[in-house]
Write a protein that holds these residues in place. Structure first.
Motif, PDB file in Angstrom:
ATOM      1  N   ILE A  11      -0.961   5.836  -6.981  1.00  0.00           N
ATOM      2  CA  ILE A  11      -0.885   7.242  -7.389  1.00  0.00           C
ATOM      3  C   ILE A  11      -2.096   7.986  -6.843  1.00  0.00           C
ATOM      4  N   HIS A  12      -1.817   9.086  -6.107  1.00  0.00           N
ATOM      5  CA  HIS A  12      -2.866   9.902  -5.500  1.00  0.00           C
ATOM      6  C   HIS A  12      -2.776  11.315  -6.070  1.00  0.00           C
ATOM      7  N   ALA A  13      -3.920  11.888  -6.394  1.00  0.00           N
ATOM      8  CA  ALA A  13      -3.988  13.256  -6.894  1.00  0.00           C
ATOM      9  C   ALA A  13      -4.200  14.212  -5.729  1.00  0.00           C
ATOM     10  N   ALA A  14      -3.378  15.249  -5.666  1.00  0.00           N
ATOM     11  CA  ALA A  14      -3.487  16.232  -4.588  1.00  0.00           C
ATOM     12  C   ALA A  14      -4.769  17.051  -4.744  1.00  0.00           C
ATOM     13  N   ILE A  26      11.427   5.607 -12.471  1.00  0.00           N
ATOM     14  CA  ILE A  26      11.101   4.924 -13.722  1.00  0.00           C
ATOM     15  C   ILE A  26       9.895   4.036 -13.444  1.00  0.00           C
ATOM     16  N   CYS A  27       8.771   4.324 -14.092  1.00  0.00           N
ATOM     17  CA  CYS A  27       7.503   3.631 -13.829  1.00  0.00           C
ATOM     18  C   CYS A  27       7.071   2.841 -15.053  1.00  0.00           C
ATOM     19  N   GLU A  28       6.414   1.716 -14.799  1.00  0.00           N
ATOM     20  CA  GLU A  28       5.886   0.851 -15.858  1.00  0.00           C
ATOM     21  C   GLU A  28       4.537   0.293 -15.415  1.00  0.00           C
ATOM     22  N   ASN A  29       3.844  -0.322 -16.372  1.00  0.00           N
ATOM     23  CA  ASN A  29       2.624  -1.086 -16.102  1.00  0.00           C
ATOM     24  C   ASN A  29       1.594  -0.249 -15.338  1.00  0.00           C
ATOM     25  N   ALA A  30       1.197   0.855 -15.918  1.00  0.00           N
ATOM     26  CA  ALA A  30       0.215   1.744 -15.270  1.00  0.00           C
ATOM     27  C   ALA A  30      -1.188   1.149 -15.391  1.00  0.00           C
ATOM     28  N   ARG A  31      -1.966   1.278 -14.284  1.00  0.00           N
ATOM     29  CA  ARG A  31      -3.342   0.779 -14.251  1.00  0.00           C
ATOM     30  C   ARG A  31      -4.217   1.793 -13.511  1.00  0.00           C
ATOM     31  N   GLU A  32      -5.386   2.067 -14.080  1.00  0.00           N
ATOM     32  CA  GLU A  32      -6.315   3.039 -13.502  1.00  0.00           C
ATOM     33  C   GLU A  32      -7.447   2.320 -12.762  1.00  0.00           C
ATOM     34  N   LEU A  33      -8.043   3.037 -11.824  1.00  0.00           N
ATOM     35  CA  LEU A  33      -9.201   2.539 -11.094  1.00  0.00           C
ATOM     36  C   LEU A  33     -10.472   3.074 -11.737  1.00  0.00           C
ATOM     37  N   THR A  34     -11.472   2.229 -11.836  1.00  0.00           N
ATOM     38  CA  THR A  34     -12.765   2.709 -12.334  1.00  0.00           C
ATOM     39  C   THR A  34     -13.479   3.540 -11.276  1.00  0.00           C
ATOM     40  N   ILE A  35     -13.219   3.228 -10.004  1.00  0.00           N
ATOM     41  CA  ILE A  35     -13.810   3.983  -8.895  1.00  0.00           C
ATOM     42  C   ILE A  35     -12.706   4.778  -8.230  1.00  0.00           C
ATOM     43  N   LYS A  36     -12.811   6.099  -8.258  1.00  0.00           N
ATOM     44  CA  LYS A  36     -11.810   6.972  -7.641  1.00  0.00           C
ATOM     45  C   LYS A  36     -12.181   7.169  -6.171  1.00  0.00           C
ATOM     46  N   GLY A  79       0.783  -1.227   0.000  1.00  0.00           N
ATOM     47  CA  GLY A  79       0.000   0.000   0.000  1.00  0.00           C
ATOM     48  C   GLY A  79       0.814   1.274   0.000  1.00  0.00           C
ATOM     49  N   HIS A  80       2.018   1.268  -0.590  1.00  0.00           N
ATOM     50  CA  HIS A  80       2.809   2.493  -0.682  1.00  0.00           C
ATOM     51  C   HIS A  80       2.204   3.403  -1.742  1.00  0.00           C
ATOM     52  N   CYS A  81       2.143   4.687  -1.433  1.00  0.00           N
ATOM     53  CA  CYS A  81       1.445   5.647  -2.294  1.00  0.00           C
ATOM     54  C   CYS A  81       2.279   6.916  -2.444  1.00  0.00           C
ATOM     55  N   LEU A  82       2.140   7.562  -3.612  1.00  0.00           N
ATOM     56  CA  LEU A  82       2.821   8.819  -3.919  1.00  0.00           C
ATOM     57  C   LEU A  82       1.773   9.838  -4.341  1.00  0.00           C
ATOM     58  N   SER A  83       1.847  11.026  -3.765  1.00  0.00           N
ATOM     59  CA  SER A  83       0.880  12.087  -4.053  1.00  0.00           C
ATOM     60  C   SER A  83       1.483  13.074  -5.042  1.00  0.00           C
ATOM     61  N   LEU A 126      -7.695   8.806  -5.070  1.00  0.00           N
ATOM     62  CA  LEU A 126      -6.770   7.763  -5.500  1.00  0.00           C
ATOM     63  C   LEU A 126      -7.120   7.363  -6.928  1.00  0.00           C
ATOM     64  N   LEU A 127      -6.123   7.408  -7.841  1.00  0.00           N
ATOM     65  CA  LEU A 127      -6.388   7.227  -9.271  1.00  0.00           C
ATOM     66  C   LEU A 127      -6.049   5.836  -9.777  1.00  0.00           C
ATOM     67  N   GLY A 128      -4.973   5.248  -9.315  1.00  0.00           N
ATOM     68  CA  GLY A 128      -4.535   3.946  -9.830  1.00  0.00           C
ATOM     69  C   GLY A 128      -3.175   3.609  -9.264  1.00  0.00           C
ATOM     70  N   CYS A 129      -2.403   2.831 -10.020  1.00  0.00           N
ATOM     71  CA  CYS A 129      -1.091   2.412  -9.533  1.00  0.00           C
ATOM     72  C   CYS A 129      -0.166   2.174 -10.715  1.00  0.00           C
ATOM     73  N   VAL A 130       1.139   2.180 -10.430  1.00  0.00           N
ATOM     74  CA  VAL A 130       2.189   1.855 -11.393  1.00  0.00           C
ATOM     75  C   VAL A 130       3.192   0.943 -10.701  1.00  0.00           C
ATOM     76  N   ASP A 131       4.120   0.398 -11.481  1.00  0.00           N
ATOM     77  CA  ASP A 131       5.217  -0.399 -10.933  1.00  0.00           C
ATOM     78  C   ASP A 131       6.480   0.440 -10.964  1.00  0.00           C
ATOM     79  N   LEU A 132       7.009   0.777  -9.785  1.00  0.00           N
ATOM     80  CA  LEU A 132       8.250   1.539  -9.690  1.00  0.00           C
ATOM     81  C   LEU A 132       9.418   0.567  -9.842  1.00  0.00           C
ATOM     82  N   VAL A 133      10.099   0.605 -10.981  1.00  0.00           N
ATOM     83  CA  VAL A 133      11.154  -0.364 -11.287  1.00  0.00           C
ATOM     84  C   VAL A 133      12.534   0.155 -10.949  1.00  0.00           C
ATOM     85  N   ASP A 134      12.721   1.499 -10.885  1.00  0.00           N
ATOM     86  CA  ASP A 134      14.057   2.011 -10.583  1.00  0.00           C
ATOM     87  C   ASP A 134      13.960   3.472 -10.188  1.00  0.00           C
ATOM     88  N   CYS A 135      14.991   3.934  -9.474  1.00  0.00           N
ATOM     89  CA  CYS A 135      15.133   5.339  -9.093  1.00  0.00           C
ATOM     90  C   CYS A 135      16.555   5.759  -9.461  1.00  0.00           C
TER      91      CYS A 135
END
Length: 412
Positions: A307-310, A374-384, A272-276, A343-352
Protein backbone atom coordinates in the motif's frame (compact mmCIF):
# COMPACT_ATOMS: atom_id res chain seq x y z
CA UNK A 1 57.92 -25.62 26.33
CA UNK A 2 54.77 -27.20 27.74
CA UNK A 3 52.22 -28.83 25.49
CA UNK A 4 48.64 -27.62 26.14
CA UNK A 5 46.19 -30.17 27.46
CA UNK A 6 42.42 -30.34 27.76
CA UNK A 7 40.84 -31.77 30.88
CA UNK A 8 37.77 -33.99 30.50
CA UNK A 9 36.30 -34.88 33.88
CA UNK A 10 33.59 -37.12 32.49
CA UNK A 11 36.16 -39.63 31.22
CA UNK A 12 37.85 -41.34 34.23
CA UNK A 13 40.44 -44.04 34.77
CA UNK A 14 40.52 -46.24 37.84
CA UNK A 15 43.77 -46.74 39.70
CA UNK A 16 44.78 -49.89 41.48
CA UNK A 17 43.44 -48.50 44.77
CA UNK A 18 39.93 -48.05 43.29
CA UNK A 19 40.07 -44.26 43.07
CA UNK A 20 39.36 -42.52 39.78
CA UNK A 21 41.68 -39.99 38.21
CA UNK A 22 41.07 -37.40 35.48
CA UNK A 23 41.97 -38.19 31.91
CA UNK A 24 43.85 -35.51 30.00
CA UNK A 25 43.85 -35.18 26.18
CA UNK A 26 46.90 -33.50 24.60
CA UNK A 27 45.97 -30.78 22.12
CA UNK A 28 47.84 -29.04 19.34
CA UNK A 29 47.74 -25.19 19.32
CA UNK A 30 46.61 -25.28 15.68
CA UNK A 31 43.66 -27.52 16.64
CA UNK A 32 42.70 -25.15 19.43
CA UNK A 33 42.78 -22.16 17.09
CA UNK A 34 40.68 -23.91 14.43
CA UNK A 35 38.49 -25.72 16.97
CA UNK A 36 39.27 -29.02 15.25
CA UNK A 37 39.14 -31.02 18.49
CA UNK A 38 37.94 -34.62 18.37
CA UNK A 39 36.52 -35.86 21.66
CA UNK A 40 36.46 -39.60 22.44
CA UNK A 41 33.32 -41.53 21.47
CA UNK A 42 30.42 -40.61 19.23
CA UNK A 43 29.00 -37.18 19.98
CA UNK A 44 26.49 -34.96 18.15
CA UNK A 45 28.19 -32.21 16.15
CA UNK A 46 26.72 -29.37 14.12
CA UNK A 47 29.84 -28.35 12.20
CA UNK A 48 28.59 -30.16 9.05
CA UNK A 49 32.12 -31.32 8.21
CA UNK A 50 33.53 -27.77 8.21
CA UNK A 51 35.76 -28.35 11.24
CA UNK A 52 36.09 -32.15 11.20
CA UNK A 53 36.51 -34.61 8.38
CA UNK A 54 33.49 -35.88 6.41
CA UNK A 55 32.20 -39.40 7.04
CA UNK A 56 29.15 -39.39 4.75
CA UNK A 57 25.65 -38.01 4.27
CA UNK A 58 22.56 -39.75 5.61
CA UNK A 59 20.62 -41.07 2.62
CA UNK A 60 17.34 -40.81 4.52
CA UNK A 61 17.31 -37.33 6.08
CA UNK A 62 20.42 -35.75 4.48
CA UNK A 63 22.31 -35.08 7.72
CA UNK A 64 26.03 -34.34 7.19
CA UNK A 65 28.01 -36.65 9.48
CA UNK A 66 31.56 -35.67 10.46
CA UNK A 67 34.38 -37.57 12.19
CA UNK A 68 33.16 -36.44 15.63
CA UNK A 69 29.85 -38.26 15.14
CA UNK A 70 31.55 -41.16 13.39
CA UNK A 71 30.00 -44.15 11.67
CA UNK A 72 26.80 -45.46 13.23
CA UNK A 73 23.11 -44.63 13.57
CA UNK A 74 22.12 -41.18 12.40
CA UNK A 75 21.32 -38.75 15.22
CA UNK A 76 18.27 -37.45 13.34
CA UNK A 77 16.53 -40.47 11.82
CA UNK A 78 18.45 -43.50 13.18
CA UNK A 79 19.53 -44.92 9.80
CA UNK A 80 23.06 -46.24 9.36
CA UNK A 81 25.68 -43.75 8.15
CA UNK A 82 29.18 -45.04 7.41
CA UNK A 83 32.23 -44.32 5.26
CA UNK A 84 32.37 -45.48 1.61
CA UNK A 85 34.80 -48.25 2.52
CA UNK A 86 32.57 -49.56 5.28
CA UNK A 87 29.59 -49.31 2.97
CA UNK A 88 31.43 -51.37 0.36
CA UNK A 89 32.15 -54.05 2.95
CA UNK A 90 28.51 -54.16 4.08
CA UNK A 91 27.28 -54.53 0.49
CA UNK A 92 29.28 -57.79 0.08
CA UNK A 93 26.74 -59.63 2.27
CA UNK A 94 29.43 -61.75 3.95
CA UNK A 95 29.97 -62.70 7.57
CA UNK A 96 32.36 -59.80 7.99
CA UNK A 97 29.69 -57.51 6.53
CA UNK A 98 27.06 -58.67 9.03
CA UNK A 99 29.54 -58.38 11.88
CA UNK A 100 30.49 -54.82 10.86
CA UNK A 101 26.83 -53.84 10.43
CA UNK A 102 25.91 -55.19 13.87
CA UNK A 103 28.89 -53.42 15.43
CA UNK A 104 28.02 -50.04 13.89
CA UNK A 105 24.30 -50.20 14.69
CA UNK A 106 24.87 -51.33 18.29
CA UNK A 107 26.89 -48.24 19.20
CA UNK A 108 25.46 -46.14 21.97
CA UNK A 109 24.54 -42.57 20.96
CA UNK A 110 23.95 -39.70 23.31
CA UNK A 111 20.51 -38.10 23.24
CA UNK A 112 20.39 -34.88 21.30
CA UNK A 113 18.64 -32.45 23.63
CA UNK A 114 17.88 -30.12 20.73
CA UNK A 115 15.46 -32.70 19.30
CA UNK A 116 13.55 -32.80 22.58
CA UNK A 117 13.19 -29.01 22.48
CA UNK A 118 12.14 -28.97 18.84
CA UNK A 119 9.13 -31.22 19.53
CA UNK A 120 7.55 -28.51 21.73
CA UNK A 121 8.71 -25.51 19.72
CA UNK A 122 5.72 -23.75 18.03
CA UNK A 123 8.00 -22.13 15.44
CA UNK A 124 9.33 -25.53 14.43
CA UNK A 125 5.80 -26.93 14.15
CA UNK A 126 4.84 -23.98 11.94
CA UNK A 127 7.93 -24.54 9.78
CA UNK A 128 7.11 -28.24 9.40
CA UNK A 129 3.54 -27.38 8.47
CA UNK A 130 4.81 -24.95 5.82
CA UNK A 131 7.23 -27.60 4.54
CA UNK A 132 4.39 -30.13 4.17
CA UNK A 133 2.35 -27.51 2.31
CA UNK A 134 5.18 -26.89 -0.17
CA UNK A 135 5.73 -30.62 -0.67
CA UNK A 136 2.02 -31.16 -1.30
CA UNK A 137 2.02 -28.25 -3.72
CA UNK A 138 5.00 -29.71 -5.59
CA UNK A 139 3.38 -33.14 -5.69
CA UNK A 140 0.08 -31.92 -7.17
CA UNK A 141 1.44 -29.18 -9.45
CA UNK A 142 0.99 -31.27 -12.60
CA UNK A 143 -2.63 -32.07 -11.76
CA UNK A 144 -3.52 -28.47 -10.89
CA UNK A 145 -1.87 -26.93 -13.95
CA UNK A 146 -3.34 -29.32 -16.50
CA UNK A 147 -4.78 -27.39 -19.45
CA UNK A 148 -7.31 -28.79 -21.93
CA UNK A 149 -6.54 -27.00 -25.18
CA UNK A 150 -9.88 -26.75 -26.96
CA UNK A 151 -8.44 -24.01 -29.17
CA UNK A 152 -6.05 -26.44 -30.84
CA UNK A 153 -8.70 -29.15 -31.22
CA UNK A 154 -11.54 -27.18 -32.79
CA UNK A 155 -10.45 -23.66 -33.79
CA UNK A 156 -7.08 -24.08 -35.53
CA UNK A 157 -6.49 -24.81 -39.17
CA UNK A 158 -4.12 -27.66 -38.30
CA UNK A 159 -6.56 -29.41 -35.94
CA UNK A 160 -6.03 -33.15 -35.63
CA UNK A 161 -9.74 -33.77 -36.28
CA UNK A 162 -9.47 -32.45 -39.85
CA UNK A 163 -8.39 -34.51 -42.83
CA UNK A 164 -5.44 -33.52 -45.00
CA UNK A 165 -7.56 -32.01 -47.85
CA UNK A 166 -9.56 -29.99 -45.30
CA UNK A 167 -6.36 -28.64 -43.74
CA UNK A 168 -5.05 -27.58 -47.14
CA UNK A 169 -8.34 -25.85 -48.00
CA UNK A 170 -8.47 -23.99 -44.68
CA UNK A 171 -4.82 -22.92 -44.91
CA UNK A 172 -5.42 -21.63 -48.43
CA UNK A 173 -8.43 -19.64 -47.29
CA UNK A 174 -6.49 -18.28 -44.28
CA UNK A 175 -3.67 -17.16 -46.57
CA UNK A 176 -6.15 -15.30 -48.80
CA UNK A 177 -7.69 -13.52 -45.79
CA UNK A 178 -4.25 -12.50 -44.46
CA UNK A 179 -3.30 -11.03 -47.81
CA UNK A 180 -6.60 -9.15 -47.92
CA UNK A 181 -6.08 -7.69 -44.44
CA UNK A 182 -2.37 -6.92 -44.52
CA UNK A 183 -1.61 -6.16 -48.16
CA UNK A 184 -1.05 -2.39 -48.34
CA UNK A 185 -2.00 -2.26 -51.99
CA UNK A 186 -5.50 -3.50 -51.15
CA UNK A 187 -6.04 -1.33 -48.06
CA UNK A 188 -8.32 1.72 -48.32
CA UNK A 189 -8.41 4.76 -46.02
CA UNK A 190 -10.91 7.58 -45.55
CA UNK A 191 -9.52 11.06 -44.79
CA UNK A 192 -11.84 12.98 -42.47
CA UNK A 193 -10.56 16.58 -42.70
CA UNK A 194 -13.34 17.98 -40.54
CA UNK A 195 -12.74 15.59 -37.68
CA UNK A 196 -8.99 15.37 -38.38
CA UNK A 197 -9.08 11.59 -38.53
CA UNK A 198 -7.84 8.88 -40.84
CA UNK A 199 -10.24 5.93 -40.85
CA UNK A 200 -9.16 2.57 -42.22
CA UNK A 201 -11.94 0.76 -44.03
CA UNK A 202 -11.98 -2.91 -43.20
CA UNK A 203 -12.76 -5.19 -46.12
CA UNK A 204 -15.83 -7.41 -45.98
CA UNK A 205 -14.74 -10.99 -45.43
CA UNK A 206 -17.18 -13.83 -45.95
CA UNK A 207 -16.10 -17.25 -44.79
CA UNK A 208 -18.26 -20.21 -45.71
CA UNK A 209 -16.84 -23.08 -43.71
CA UNK A 210 -19.41 -25.49 -45.15
CA UNK A 211 -18.09 -24.97 -48.68
CA UNK A 212 -14.52 -25.51 -47.49
CA UNK A 213 -15.34 -28.75 -45.69
CA UNK A 214 -17.27 -30.06 -48.70
CA UNK A 215 -13.94 -30.39 -50.49
CA UNK A 216 -13.23 -33.65 -48.63
CA UNK A 217 -15.80 -36.46 -48.89
CA UNK A 218 -13.45 -39.32 -48.11
CA UNK A 219 -14.33 -39.38 -44.40
CA UNK A 220 -18.08 -38.68 -44.35
CA UNK A 221 -20.90 -37.68 -46.63
CA UNK A 222 -21.38 -34.00 -45.97
CA UNK A 223 -24.79 -33.73 -47.68
CA UNK A 224 -26.10 -36.62 -45.59
CA UNK A 225 -24.85 -35.05 -42.34
CA UNK A 226 -26.24 -31.64 -43.24
CA UNK A 227 -29.78 -32.97 -43.83
CA UNK A 228 -30.18 -34.52 -40.38
CA UNK A 229 -33.52 -33.69 -38.77
CA UNK A 230 -32.44 -31.58 -35.82
CA UNK A 231 -34.14 -28.49 -34.41
CA UNK A 232 -32.40 -25.18 -35.00
CA UNK A 233 -30.91 -23.53 -31.94
CA UNK A 234 -33.04 -20.80 -30.38
CA UNK A 235 -31.44 -17.77 -28.78
CA UNK A 236 -32.89 -16.78 -25.41
CA UNK A 237 -32.10 -13.24 -24.45
CA UNK A 238 -31.06 -12.83 -20.83
CA UNK A 239 -32.27 -9.82 -18.85
CA UNK A 240 -29.55 -7.22 -18.67
CA UNK A 241 -28.31 -6.30 -15.23
CA UNK A 242 -27.40 -2.78 -14.18
CA UNK A 243 -23.82 -2.00 -15.09
CA UNK A 244 -21.84 0.76 -13.42
CA UNK A 245 -18.94 0.66 -15.80
CA UNK A 246 -18.49 -0.72 -19.29
CA UNK A 247 -14.91 -1.74 -19.95
CA UNK A 248 -13.37 -1.37 -23.40
CA UNK A 249 -13.66 -4.36 -25.72
CA UNK A 250 -9.96 -5.26 -25.56
CA UNK A 251 -9.82 -4.96 -21.75
CA UNK A 252 -13.01 -7.03 -21.39
CA UNK A 253 -11.61 -9.81 -23.60
CA UNK A 254 -8.39 -9.91 -21.61
CA UNK A 255 -10.32 -10.10 -18.34
CA UNK A 256 -12.55 -12.94 -19.55
CA UNK A 257 -9.58 -14.95 -20.83
CA UNK A 258 -7.81 -14.83 -17.46
CA UNK A 259 -7.98 -18.08 -15.53
CA UNK A 260 -6.16 -18.37 -12.20
CA UNK A 261 -4.66 -21.83 -12.00
CA UNK A 262 -2.09 -21.37 -9.21
CA UNK A 263 -3.89 -19.34 -6.54
CA UNK A 264 -1.76 -20.91 -3.79
CA UNK A 265 1.41 -19.86 -5.58
CA UNK A 266 0.21 -16.27 -5.86
CA UNK A 267 -0.66 -16.24 -2.16
CA UNK A 268 2.79 -17.50 -1.11
CA UNK A 269 4.86 -15.36 -3.45
CA UNK A 270 5.69 -11.67 -3.02
CA UNK A 271 6.72 -10.05 -6.31
CA UNK A 272 6.35 -6.48 -5.05
CA UNK A 273 2.92 -5.58 -6.45
CA UNK A 274 1.75 -2.23 -5.09
CA UNK A 275 -1.44 -0.12 -5.12
CA UNK A 276 -1.42 3.66 -4.72
CA UNK A 277 -4.23 5.36 -2.76
CA UNK A 278 -4.99 8.88 -1.53
CA UNK A 279 -4.79 9.69 2.14
CA UNK A 280 -6.44 9.01 4.57
CA UNK A 281 -7.70 5.87 2.78
CA UNK A 282 -4.16 4.47 2.39
CA UNK A 283 -3.28 4.62 6.10
CA UNK A 284 -6.65 3.17 7.15
CA UNK A 285 -6.19 0.27 4.73
CA UNK A 286 -2.62 -0.42 5.91
CA UNK A 287 -3.76 -0.27 9.54
CA UNK A 288 -6.50 -2.89 9.00
CA UNK A 289 -9.37 -0.48 9.73
CA UNK A 290 -10.53 -0.42 6.13
CA UNK A 291 -10.84 -3.90 4.58
CA UNK A 292 -12.73 -3.22 1.32
CA UNK A 293 -11.28 -0.99 -1.41
CA UNK A 294 -13.36 -0.10 -4.47
CA UNK A 295 -12.12 0.26 -8.05
CA UNK A 296 -13.64 0.61 -11.53
CA UNK A 297 -11.38 -2.10 -13.00
CA UNK A 298 -10.93 -5.82 -12.30
CA UNK A 299 -7.68 -7.59 -11.39
CA UNK A 300 -6.85 -11.30 -11.33
CA UNK A 301 -3.95 -10.77 -8.92
CA UNK A 302 -4.15 -12.51 -5.52
CA UNK A 303 -1.55 -12.33 -2.76
CA UNK A 304 0.50 -9.71 -0.94
CA UNK A 305 -0.31 -6.16 -2.07
CA UNK A 306 1.81 -3.24 -0.86
CA UNK A 307 0.00 0.00 0.00
CA UNK A 308 1.41 3.36 -1.14
CA UNK A 309 0.10 6.78 -0.13
CA UNK A 310 -0.21 9.31 -2.95
CA UNK A 311 1.45 12.72 -2.75
CA UNK A 312 -1.76 14.68 -2.12
CA UNK A 313 -1.93 16.03 1.46
CA UNK A 314 -5.35 15.33 3.06
CA UNK A 315 -7.34 18.07 4.77
CA UNK A 316 -8.43 17.91 8.40
CA UNK A 317 -12.06 17.76 7.30
CA UNK A 318 -11.43 14.67 5.11
CA UNK A 319 -9.60 12.92 7.96
CA UNK A 320 -12.28 13.69 10.55
CA UNK A 321 -15.15 12.62 8.25
CA UNK A 322 -13.51 9.29 7.43
CA UNK A 323 -12.56 8.61 11.07
CA UNK A 324 -16.13 9.33 12.18
CA UNK A 325 -17.41 6.99 9.48
CA UNK A 326 -15.22 4.05 10.60
CA UNK A 327 -15.40 4.76 14.35
CA UNK A 328 -18.81 3.03 14.58
CA UNK A 329 -17.55 0.02 12.59
CA UNK A 330 -14.29 -0.79 14.36
CA UNK A 331 -12.69 -0.48 17.77
CA UNK A 332 -9.12 -0.09 16.51
CA UNK A 333 -6.99 2.96 17.15
CA UNK A 334 -6.72 5.36 14.25
CA UNK A 335 -3.25 6.38 12.94
CA UNK A 336 -1.69 9.41 14.61
CA UNK A 337 -0.60 10.91 11.30
CA UNK A 338 -1.28 10.39 7.58
CA UNK A 339 2.03 10.86 5.69
CA UNK A 340 1.76 11.40 1.91
CA UNK A 341 4.09 10.11 -0.81
CA UNK A 342 5.49 7.02 0.95
CA UNK A 343 5.12 3.24 1.30
CA UNK A 344 2.99 2.41 4.37
CA UNK A 345 2.66 -1.38 4.60
CA UNK A 346 0.93 -4.30 2.93
CA UNK A 347 -2.26 -6.39 2.93
CA UNK A 348 -3.31 -9.75 1.50
CA UNK A 349 -5.62 -9.35 -1.50
CA UNK A 350 -7.85 -12.44 -1.23
CA UNK A 351 -10.55 -11.62 -3.81
CA UNK A 352 -11.86 -9.08 -6.31
CA UNK A 353 -15.68 -9.12 -6.45
CA UNK A 354 -18.07 -7.39 -8.85
CA UNK A 355 -20.65 -5.16 -7.20
CA UNK A 356 -23.54 -7.65 -7.53
CA UNK A 357 -21.61 -10.48 -5.90
CA UNK A 358 -20.16 -8.11 -3.31
CA UNK A 359 -23.63 -7.04 -2.17
CA UNK A 360 -24.66 -10.69 -1.91
CA UNK A 361 -21.67 -11.77 0.18
CA UNK A 362 -21.36 -8.54 2.20
CA UNK A 363 -24.85 -7.03 2.66
CA UNK A 364 -23.43 -4.38 5.01
CA UNK A 365 -20.53 -3.51 2.70
CA UNK A 366 -19.54 0.15 2.46
CA UNK A 367 -18.19 0.20 -1.10
CA UNK A 368 -20.36 1.05 -4.11
CA UNK A 369 -17.66 0.70 -6.79
CA UNK A 370 -18.03 -1.68 -9.76
CA UNK A 371 -15.27 -3.93 -8.35
CA UNK A 372 -14.26 -4.32 -4.70
CA UNK A 373 -10.91 -5.61 -3.40
CA UNK A 374 -11.29 -7.84 -0.31
CA UNK A 375 -8.20 -7.35 1.88
CA UNK A 376 -7.01 -9.18 4.99
CA UNK A 377 -3.98 -9.43 7.27
CA UNK A 378 -2.91 -5.77 7.19
CA UNK A 379 0.64 -4.96 8.36
CA UNK A 380 2.31 -1.56 8.76
CA UNK A 381 5.94 -0.56 8.33
CA UNK A 382 7.79 1.15 11.14
CA UNK A 383 9.93 2.93 8.53
CA UNK A 384 7.95 4.73 5.82
CA UNK A 385 9.90 4.69 2.52
CA UNK A 386 9.44 7.85 0.37
CA UNK A 387 8.55 6.97 -3.23
CA UNK A 388 6.31 7.89 -6.15
CA UNK A 389 3.22 5.91 -7.09
CA UNK A 390 1.73 4.79 -10.38
CA UNK A 391 -1.61 3.87 -11.94
CA UNK A 392 -3.44 0.64 -11.07
CA UNK A 393 -1.29 -2.19 -9.67
CA UNK A 394 2.41 -1.62 -10.34
CA UNK A 395 5.68 -3.19 -9.23
CA UNK A 396 7.92 -1.69 -6.58
CA UNK A 397 11.54 -0.80 -7.13
CA UNK A 398 13.71 -3.80 -6.26
CA UNK A 399 15.75 -1.90 -3.63
CA UNK A 400 12.68 -0.49 -1.88
CA UNK A 401 10.95 -3.87 -2.05
CA UNK A 402 13.94 -5.64 -0.49
CA UNK A 403 14.21 -3.09 2.32
CA UNK A 404 10.46 -3.14 2.98
CA UNK A 405 10.42 -6.94 3.30
CA UNK A 406 13.21 -6.83 5.88
CA UNK A 407 11.42 -4.16 7.91
CA UNK A 408 8.14 -6.04 7.66
CA UNK A 409 9.80 -9.27 8.81
CA UNK A 410 11.05 -7.54 11.97
CA UNK A 411 7.56 -6.29 12.78
CA UNK A 412 6.03 -9.73 12.38
Amino acid sequence: MFEPVCERKDFTMKKSGGKSSHKFIPLNPADIEGEKILLPGRRPCTCEATKHGLVNNCLHCGRIVCDQEGSGPCYTCGNLVCTPKEQEIIMRQSKASMKLYTKLMSQETEIDMNKLQISNDPKMEKALEHRDKLLEYDRTVEKRTKVIDDENDYFQTDSKWLSEPQRKALNKKKKEIDELLHDRKKQTFTLDFAGRKIVEEEPEIKIDVDEILKSDTSIFDYEECSTLEMPNPVYEEQPQQKQYYKAPVQEEKQRLNVRIQDKELQEMSDEGHCLSLHQPHASLLAAGIKLHEGRVWYTSYRGRLWIHAAGKVPTKQEISELENFYSVRTNRDFPKNYPPGCLLGCVDLVDCLPQEEYKTRYPDGVSASPYVFICENARELTIKFPMKGNHKIFKLDSDIHRAAKKTLRKIV
